[in-house]
Write an enzyme that holds these catalytic residues in place. Structure first.
Site, PDB file in Angstrom:
ATOM      1  N   ARG A   1      44.953  32.524  36.248  1.00 23.29           N
ATOM      2  CA  ARG A   1      46.401  32.208  35.832  1.00 23.29           C
ATOM      3  C   ARG A   1      47.514  30.445  36.186  1.00 23.29           C
ATOM      4  O   ARG A   1      46.069  30.557  36.524  1.00 23.29           O
ATOM      5  CB  ARG A   1      47.602  33.437  36.938  1.00 23.29           C
ATOM      6  CG  ARG A   1      47.405  34.695  36.705  1.00 23.29           C
ATOM      7  CD  ARG A   1      47.662  35.513  37.664  1.00 23.29           C
ATOM      8  NE  ARG A   1      47.555  36.975  37.597  1.00 23.29           N
ATOM      9  CZ  ARG A   1      47.021  37.669  38.005  1.00 23.29           C
ATOM     10  NH1 ARG A   1      46.418  37.242  39.572  1.00 23.29           N
ATOM     11  NH2 ARG A   1      46.626  39.240  37.937  1.00 23.29           N
TER      12      ARG A   1
ATOM     13  N   LYS B   1      48.011  36.884  42.924  1.00 27.46           N
ATOM     14  CA  LYS B   1      49.953  37.888  43.432  1.00 27.46           C
ATOM     15  C   LYS B   1      49.300  37.631  44.784  1.00 27.46           C
ATOM     16  O   LYS B   1      48.778  38.895  44.702  1.00 27.46           O
ATOM     17  CB  LYS B   1      50.144  38.670  41.959  1.00 27.46           C
ATOM     18  CG  LYS B   1      50.378  37.633  40.812  1.00 27.46           C
ATOM     19  CD  LYS B   1      50.535  38.521  40.057  1.00 27.46           C
ATOM     20  CE  LYS B   1      51.426  37.752  38.668  1.00 27.46           C
ATOM     21  NZ  LYS B   1      51.906  39.371  37.754  1.00 27.46           N
TER      22      LYS B   1
ATOM     23  N   HIS C   1      48.130  31.460  29.214  1.00 27.79           N
ATOM     24  CA  HIS C   1      48.357  33.140  29.201  1.00 27.79           C
ATOM     25  C   HIS C   1      47.102  33.321  28.225  1.00 27.79           C
ATOM     26  O   HIS C   1      46.279  34.344  28.010  1.00 27.79           O
ATOM     27  CB  HIS C   1      48.844  33.787  29.380  1.00 27.79           C
ATOM     28  CG  HIS C   1      48.897  34.985  30.330  1.00 27.79           C
ATOM     29  ND1 HIS C   1      49.245  34.454  31.454  1.00 27.79           N
ATOM     30  CD2 HIS C   1      49.618  36.399  30.366  1.00 27.79           C
ATOM     31  CE1 HIS C   1      48.982  36.121  32.271  1.00 27.79           C
ATOM     32  NE2 HIS C   1      48.395  36.372  31.657  1.00 27.79           N
TER      33      HIS C   1
ATOM     34  N   ARG D   1      43.822  33.004  28.991  1.00 23.25           N
ATOM     35  CA  ARG D   1      43.427  33.994  29.891  1.00 23.25           C
ATOM     36  C   ARG D   1      42.859  35.458  29.034  1.00 23.25           C
ATOM     37  O   ARG D   1      42.469  36.012  29.766  1.00 23.25           O
ATOM     38  CB  ARG D   1      44.514  34.656  31.448  1.00 23.25           C
ATOM     39  CG  ARG D   1      44.108  35.819  32.067  1.00 23.25           C
ATOM     40  CD  ARG D   1      45.737  35.054  32.963  1.00 23.25           C
ATOM     41  NE  ARG D   1      45.600  37.067  33.823  1.00 23.25           N
ATOM     42  CZ  ARG D   1      44.910  37.212  34.906  1.00 23.25           C
ATOM     43  NH1 ARG D   1      43.535  36.134  35.361  1.00 23.25           N
ATOM     44  NH2 ARG D   1      44.496  38.710  34.838  1.00 23.25           N
TER      45      ARG D   1
ATOM     46  N   HIS E   1      43.924  41.840  38.412  1.00 24.65           N
ATOM     47  CA  HIS E   1      44.868  43.038  38.514  1.00 24.65           C
ATOM     48  C   HIS E   1      45.189  43.794  39.610  1.00 24.65           C
ATOM     49  O   HIS E   1      43.265  44.399  39.999  1.00 24.65           O
ATOM     50  CB  HIS E   1      44.528  43.262  37.584  1.00 24.65           C
ATOM     51  CG  HIS E   1      44.996  42.831  35.836  1.00 24.65           C
ATOM     52  ND1 HIS E   1      44.629  43.262  34.234  1.00 24.65           N
ATOM     53  CD2 HIS E   1      45.798  41.548  35.909  1.00 24.65           C
ATOM     54  CE1 HIS E   1      44.862  42.382  33.881  1.00 24.65           C
ATOM     55  NE2 HIS E   1      45.065  41.445  34.621  1.00 24.65           N
TER      56      HIS E   1
ATOM     57  N   TYR F   1      39.304  49.178  40.612  1.00 22.29           N
ATOM     58  CA  TYR F   1      37.530  49.766  41.197  1.00 22.29           C
ATOM     59  C   TYR F   1      37.551  48.829  42.544  1.00 22.29           C
ATOM     60  O   TYR F   1      36.526  47.675  41.803  1.00 22.29           O
ATOM     61  CB  TYR F   1      36.773  49.567  40.439  1.00 22.29           C
ATOM     62  CG  TYR F   1      37.193  50.024  39.245  1.00 22.29           C
ATOM     63  CD1 TYR F   1      38.196  50.222  37.884  1.00 22.29           C
ATOM     64  CD2 TYR F   1      36.421  51.777  39.060  1.00 22.29           C
ATOM     65  CE1 TYR F   1      38.332  51.304  37.172  1.00 22.29           C
ATOM     66  CE2 TYR F   1      37.543  53.153  37.926  1.00 22.29           C
ATOM     67  CZ  TYR F   1      37.842  52.365  37.046  1.00 22.29           C
ATOM     68  OH  TYR F   1      38.171  53.558  35.782  1.00 22.29           O
TER      69      TYR F   1
END
Length: 315
Positions: free
Chosen positions: A160, A184, A253, A256, A279, A288
């Site tokens: 990002r 994040k 982005h 990305r 994510h 996962y």
């Protein structure tokens, strides 16, 4: 004529906004969200607070499902997209979870309200030929070498914008071909760096001292010597795309999205891509957490177009 006193009750919007401001401080200091995410929360809650004030509501505790539906209807009448209203409803729900925790509300009025449907827009990507046009042009100045390293790293590792400008020198391990990224919520992850991106980083690091101020820790610095600003990166990408004849506007982005699309297309390993992108959730898909880094690195090395080793020339 009666004199005005200082004890007059504040306007409805004032008390509503004050609570929203306290929530934003909570997000800034406790959840450590990025400035862009905080700005989005602030805009969404300001819109809601203004609408409630016009409706005569002066306390968040008085907000009910009827108010939320009215707000959504008003936003749609003004032309807000389904995606925008979905985001605003999500902000409202998160805000009321905070109010419930603080004992300032008795329920979450947005919980039972369904957001409007909107057509799912697939992310735009660049194909390998377009990326080659952008990435393979020569650079020989410090700024040009810096920009080349930035573009390569964006596409190589799917970062990002905030993650890239936040990188420090110590986050890059050239020997291990990895970079430590703070994403994040201040969560860190280790991602591989492809061969061509490593070469671009080495070329940039060889001239970085020509620009960097003494003691500056940032990996990417501006002409003034300090950490590079996100808007500068966006502007440089646009300029680079124009100079190299790119057919579309290039932004962080987009690179990305291209990283994720090309890696998934080549490997078919959705879980690896989710991990590499950082994510926590993709829609209803749970992250996962048991996929170890060695598997991620293997999937990356085998699949990413710019991570593959050069083949030995045939004799």
């Amino acid at each position: 004529m009666a004199e005005r006193t200082d004890s007059a009750a504040p306007a409805p919007g004032h008390s509503l906004q004050a609570r929203a401001d306290a929530f934003l401080e909570h997000l800034r200091h406790e959840r450590r969200l990025s400035p862009r995410t905080l700005d989005a929360y602030g805009r969404d809650l300001a819109l809601l607070a203004a609408w409630l004030a016009d409706a005569g509501v002066s306390d968040w505790a008085a907000v009910n499902e009827h108010h939320v539906r009215g707000f959504i209807a008003a936003r749609r009448r003004k032309g807000a997209s389904g995606r925008s209203v979905q985001r605003e409803l999500s902000a409202l729900r998160t805000f009321f979870r905070y109010l419930l925790r603080e004992g300032l509300a008795s329920g979450n009025p947005g919980q039972g309200v369904r957001p409007p449907k909107s057509p799912r827009k697939l992310p735009a990507t660049l194909d390998p030929d377009q990326l080659g046009q952008l990435l393979d042009a020569p650079a020989d100045t410090p700024l040009g070498l810096r920009d080349a390293a930035i573009v390569e790293l964006f596409y190589s590792s799917g970062l990002r914008l905030a993650e890239l400008v936040g990188l420090d020198l110590g986050d890059v391990d050239l020997g291990d071909a990895t970079v430590e990224v703070t994403g994040k919520g201040a969560k860190t992850r280790r991602v591989p760096v492809g061969r061509l991106a490593l070469e671009a980083l080495r070329r940039w690091l060889a001239v970085r001292t020509d620009l960097a101020a003494a003691g500056e820790r940032a990996l990417f610095v501006s002409e003034r010597g300090g950490r590079l600003h996100p808007r500068t990166v966006q502007a440089r990408l646009r300029r680079l795309a124009l100079e190299r004849g790119a057919a579309r506007n290039v932004h962080p982005h987009l690179l990305r999205h291209s990283f994720a699309s090309h890696l998934l297309e080549s490997s078919g390993d959705l879980r690896a891509v989710q991990e590499l992108l950082g994510h926590a959730n993709i829609s209803t898909t749970q992250i996962y957490t048991h996929l170890d880094f060695q598997h991620l690195a293997q999937a990356y090395d085998q699949a990413h177009p710019r991570a593959r080793r050069k083949r030995e020339p045939t004799r």
